[in-house]
Design a protein around this motif. Sequence first.
Motif, PDB file in Angstrom:
ATOM      1  N   PHE A  56      -1.920  -9.806  -4.533  1.00 39.21           N
ATOM      2  CA  PHE A  56      -2.671  -9.457  -3.339  1.00 39.21           C
ATOM      3  C   PHE A  56      -2.224  -8.137  -2.726  1.00 39.21           C
ATOM      4  N   ALA A  57      -1.283  -7.446  -3.343  1.00 38.03           N
ATOM      5  CA  ALA A  57      -0.798  -6.194  -2.777  1.00 38.03           C
ATOM      6  C   ALA A  57      -0.295  -5.303  -3.901  1.00 38.03           C
ATOM      7  N   ILE A  58      -0.471  -3.984  -3.721  1.00 41.66           N
ATOM      8  CA  ILE A  58      -0.028  -3.016  -4.719  1.00 41.66           C
ATOM      9  C   ILE A  58       0.543  -1.799  -4.007  1.00 41.66           C
ATOM     10  N   ARG A  59       1.608  -1.243  -4.577  1.00 45.15           N
ATOM     11  CA  ARG A  59       2.194   0.007  -4.116  1.00 45.15           C
ATOM     12  C   ARG A  59       2.776   0.733  -5.325  1.00 45.15           C
ATOM     13  N   LEU A  60       2.980   2.025  -5.179  1.00 44.26           N
ATOM     14  CA  LEU A  60       3.692   2.812  -6.177  1.00 44.26           C
ATOM     15  C   LEU A  60       5.053   3.178  -5.615  1.00 44.26           C
ATOM     16  N   ASP A  61       6.092   3.088  -6.450  1.00 47.63           N
ATOM     17  CA  ASP A  61       7.400   3.534  -5.978  1.00 47.63           C
ATOM     18  C   ASP A  61       7.546   5.033  -6.216  1.00 47.63           C
ATOM     19  N   THR A 388      -1.188  12.511  -0.966  1.00 45.21           N
ATOM     20  CA  THR A 388      -0.461  13.230   0.077  1.00 45.21           C
ATOM     21  C   THR A 388      -0.042  14.635  -0.345  1.00 45.21           C
ATOM     22  N   ARG A 389      -0.083  14.897  -1.663  1.00 45.82           N
ATOM     23  CA  ARG A 389       0.291  16.235  -2.127  1.00 45.82           C
ATOM     24  C   ARG A 389      -0.876  16.944  -2.812  1.00 45.82           C
ATOM     25  N   ALA A 390      -2.063  16.419  -2.644  1.00 41.74           N
ATOM     26  CA  ALA A 390      -3.274  17.043  -3.185  1.00 41.74           C
ATOM     27  C   ALA A 390      -4.445  16.605  -2.321  1.00 41.74           C
ATOM     28  N   ASP A 391      -5.482  17.405  -2.284  1.00 36.87           N
ATOM     29  CA  ASP A 391      -6.649  17.089  -1.461  1.00 36.87           C
ATOM     30  C   ASP A 391      -7.640  16.287  -2.306  1.00 36.87           C
ATOM     31  N   ARG A 392      -7.318  15.037  -2.527  1.00 35.18           N
ATOM     32  CA  ARG A 392      -8.174  14.166  -3.324  1.00 35.18           C
ATOM     33  C   ARG A 392      -8.060  12.743  -2.791  1.00 35.18           C
ATOM     34  N   TRP A 393      -9.192  12.063  -2.748  1.00 37.24           N
ATOM     35  CA  TRP A 393      -9.242  10.679  -2.282  1.00 37.24           C
ATOM     36  C   TRP A 393      -9.800   9.797  -3.383  1.00 37.24           C
ATOM     37  N   ALA A 394      -9.511   8.514  -3.272  1.00 37.10           N
ATOM     38  CA  ALA A 394     -10.080   7.531  -4.193  1.00 37.10           C
ATOM     39  C   ALA A 394     -10.656   6.380  -3.390  1.00 37.10           C
ATOM     40  N   LEU A 395     -11.760   5.843  -3.868  1.00 35.55           N
ATOM     41  CA  LEU A 395     -12.376   4.646  -3.308  1.00 35.55           C
ATOM     42  C   LEU A 395     -12.500   3.614  -4.417  1.00 35.55           C
ATOM     43  N   ALA A 396     -12.356   2.353  -4.063  1.00 36.13           N
ATOM     44  CA  ALA A 396     -12.602   1.265  -5.018  1.00 36.13           C
ATOM     45  C   ALA A 396     -13.414   0.200  -4.315  1.00 36.13           C
ATOM     46  N   ALA A 445      -4.109   2.052  -5.035  1.00 33.83           N
ATOM     47  CA  ALA A 445      -3.028   3.024  -4.824  1.00 33.83           C
ATOM     48  C   ALA A 445      -3.370   4.293  -5.575  1.00 33.83           C
ATOM     49  N   ILE A 446      -2.888   5.415  -5.070  1.00 38.08           N
ATOM     50  CA  ILE A 446      -3.125   6.708  -5.704  1.00 38.08           C
ATOM     51  C   ILE A 446      -1.798   7.444  -5.798  1.00 38.08           C
ATOM     52  N   THR A 447      -1.607   8.172  -6.873  1.00 33.25           N
ATOM     53  CA  THR A 447      -0.382   8.949  -7.015  1.00 33.25           C
ATOM     54  C   THR A 447      -0.380  10.074  -5.982  1.00 33.25           C
ATOM     55  N   PRO A 448       0.789  10.500  -5.514  1.00 36.69           N
ATOM     56  CA  PRO A 448       0.840  11.562  -4.496  1.00 36.69           C
ATOM     57  C   PRO A 448       0.115  12.831  -4.905  1.00 36.69           C
ATOM     58  N   ASP A 449       0.109  13.147  -6.222  1.00 35.14           N
ATOM     59  CA  ASP A 449      -0.565  14.356  -6.673  1.00 35.14           C
ATOM     60  C   ASP A 449      -2.042  14.136  -6.961  1.00 35.14           C
ATOM     61  N   GLY A 457      -7.070  -5.750  -9.354  1.00 31.44           N
ATOM     62  CA  GLY A 457      -7.825  -6.982  -9.435  1.00 31.44           C
ATOM     63  C   GLY A 457      -6.871  -8.141  -9.182  1.00 31.44           C
ATOM     64  N   TYR A 458      -7.386  -9.347  -9.172  1.00 33.47           N
ATOM     65  CA  TYR A 458      -6.510 -10.490  -8.903  1.00 33.47           C
ATOM     66  C   TYR A 458      -5.536 -10.730 -10.046  1.00 33.47           C
ATOM     67  N   THR A 459      -5.948 -10.380 -11.280  1.00 33.18           N
ATOM     68  CA  THR A 459      -5.119 -10.684 -12.444  1.00 33.18           C
ATOM     69  C   THR A 459      -4.865  -9.463 -13.330  1.00 33.18           C
ATOM     70  N   PHE A 460      -5.163  -8.275 -12.869  1.00 29.39           N
ATOM     71  CA  PHE A 460      -4.925  -7.087 -13.677  1.00 29.39           C
ATOM     72  C   PHE A 460      -4.869  -5.866 -12.771  1.00 29.39           C
ATOM     73  N   VAL A 461      -4.393  -4.751 -13.335  1.00 30.88           N
ATOM     74  CA  VAL A 461      -4.378  -3.460 -12.649  1.00 30.88           C
ATOM     75  C   VAL A 461      -5.197  -2.491 -13.484  1.00 30.88           C
ATOM     76  N   LEU A 462      -6.200  -1.883 -12.868  1.00 33.33           N
ATOM     77  CA  LEU A 462      -7.048  -0.913 -13.552  1.00 33.33           C
ATOM     78  C   LEU A 462      -6.543   0.490 -13.239  1.00 33.33           C
ATOM     79  N   ARG A 463      -6.119   1.212 -14.260  1.00 31.54           N
ATOM     80  CA  ARG A 463      -5.663   2.589 -14.070  1.00 31.54           C
ATOM     81  C   ARG A 463      -6.789   3.557 -14.427  1.00 31.54           C
ATOM     82  N   VAL A 464      -7.009   4.526 -13.535  1.00 33.94           N
ATOM     83  CA  VAL A 464      -8.113   5.470 -13.713  1.00 33.94           C
ATOM     84  C   VAL A 464      -7.573   6.890 -13.606  1.00 33.94           C
ATOM     85  N   ASP A 465      -7.953   7.722 -14.551  1.00 37.51           N
ATOM     86  CA  ASP A 465      -7.577   9.137 -14.551  1.00 37.51           C
ATOM     87  C   ASP A 465      -8.535   9.891 -13.635  1.00 37.51           C
ATOM     88  N   LEU A 466      -8.024  10.406 -12.531  1.00 33.46           N
ATOM     89  CA  LEU A 466      -8.853  11.124 -11.565  1.00 33.46           C
ATOM     90  C   LEU A 466      -8.933  12.612 -11.838  1.00 33.46           C
TER      91      LEU A 466
END
Length: 497
Positions: A56-61, A388-396, A445-449, A457-466
């Motif tokens: 139910f929660a995701i973060r990047l270290d 936070t280190r690039a001018d790009r946003w993501a929506l899901a 979650a989005i990478t700083p760059d 998702g509830y049972t997986f993480v979808l990684r997308v190249d932006l």
Amino acid sequence: MRLRLAVGCALVLAAAAPGFAQDWYEPNPSLAGLSADDAYTRESARSLRTAGIGVFAIRLDDAGRVLVAGGSRVARLDIDGRLDPTFGAAGVAELPVWGDVAPEGLEVDAAGRIVVTGGFYEEGALGYLPGYDGPVYGAARLLADGSLDLSFSGDGLLELDRATGVKSLGTVHASGGDGAMLAVAEKAGPPYDTPVGPVQDMLVGLVRIASDGTIDATYGGGFAQVARRSAYSEVDSVADFAVDSVGRAIVAVQDDYGRRTALRLDAAGGPDPSFYGYTSYVPGYIFWDSFAASQIALDGAGRIVGLTGTGVLRRLPDGAPDPTFAGDGHAWLRATGFPPDVIALSVGFRDSRELAGFSAELCAVVGADPDYDGDPLCDGGGFLAVATRADRWALAKLVQYRDAKGRMVAHGIGVQTIDPADPGAIVSTSYRFPGRRSGRLAGLAITPDGTAAYALGYTFVLRVDLAHPTPAPLPDLRVQWAGFPRAVDFGGGRYRV
């Protein structure tokens, strides 16, 4: 051949035009798609199944590794989506309690320590049942290796004081570089009489968790109230919040009358009259005439980015509209007609139990569809992440896939990237769930760059190249039907969106 060229030219011209005329669902889509990493997604699904958690929660270290949490477990994935053997026990850290991590109840502080929030009880105890009188914990902190941080409240667990009335903690964000956190909290208000007997409203606010694992009594007097939820209301009073570099919280709230706005608390937890739209303030009531959003984030310049029911907005750090973004600070990401208004990008408010979603009224409208079988738009909503280190946003967001006759053929997660300098140019991808089953979207979650996004998702993480959009084949360049992504039938029950 001539007809095909005419269709192709028309689509190219529509995408290049400055207006939002191409379709109902999203404005002026780019003629390119994002690259979804199917191998990572499949590997993450196997990892979470091995970990035995629905998340139910995701973060990047700080190292870019994915952390996910659900129940009383936290897992860390490596670059390929596998469980990281250097974290916890074979990639999974289990808290010595029973309970549930709150939606977005996961954060990493400047020292790499991991904080989870929610409602937790003694192992083996069902603390949510009447009669439980044991300890109730609102947060735990782990070291970077997944072990409990014993410097946090003495044993790694923050026990809530029953005298305060706070029963659990929700969404959490770091506040400053000393390890302090701000978290959503609710507690029962004073009882009052009604024709059906005494009732209690819920008081909703923020608490500050000090670095040593105690509730900071100097922040808002121990509880910075921002809203009051009626005992008869199911409206969620706090949608989301963000914390700026000096510890001020920008909070998206909604009252019982459905009025939505954003307010700012100062570093001490009091109302900040310097924030745009401030007129007066009474705890539990809204007098801020600022803006409405269901998700809030801050970019690298401290500007406020918000996800609304009609699009995205950007405000200056003081809350005023940003005239350099879409002219008036708000980019409309859908048409305002009906029914696309109901079907398209609309997000609701989360409470301590469920994810963002439509109200029951809007679900009833969508449910009138003869193909309705648990619309994922009613089961979940949209998420916003800002680099936070690039001018790009993501929506899901969760989406339905429809064929040319409007019949639902699949559900999935759609991920979009937005260039704030050109908010009309949206690049998209989607991931389809097997069959007609509804899925769930739990976070983003989005990478700083800004190079990659991770949709939970509830049972997986979808990684997308932006960062590297790919050309889309001709069948994917089409006008979408009535607010739904339109599926292309390839035969044999296979659809491409």
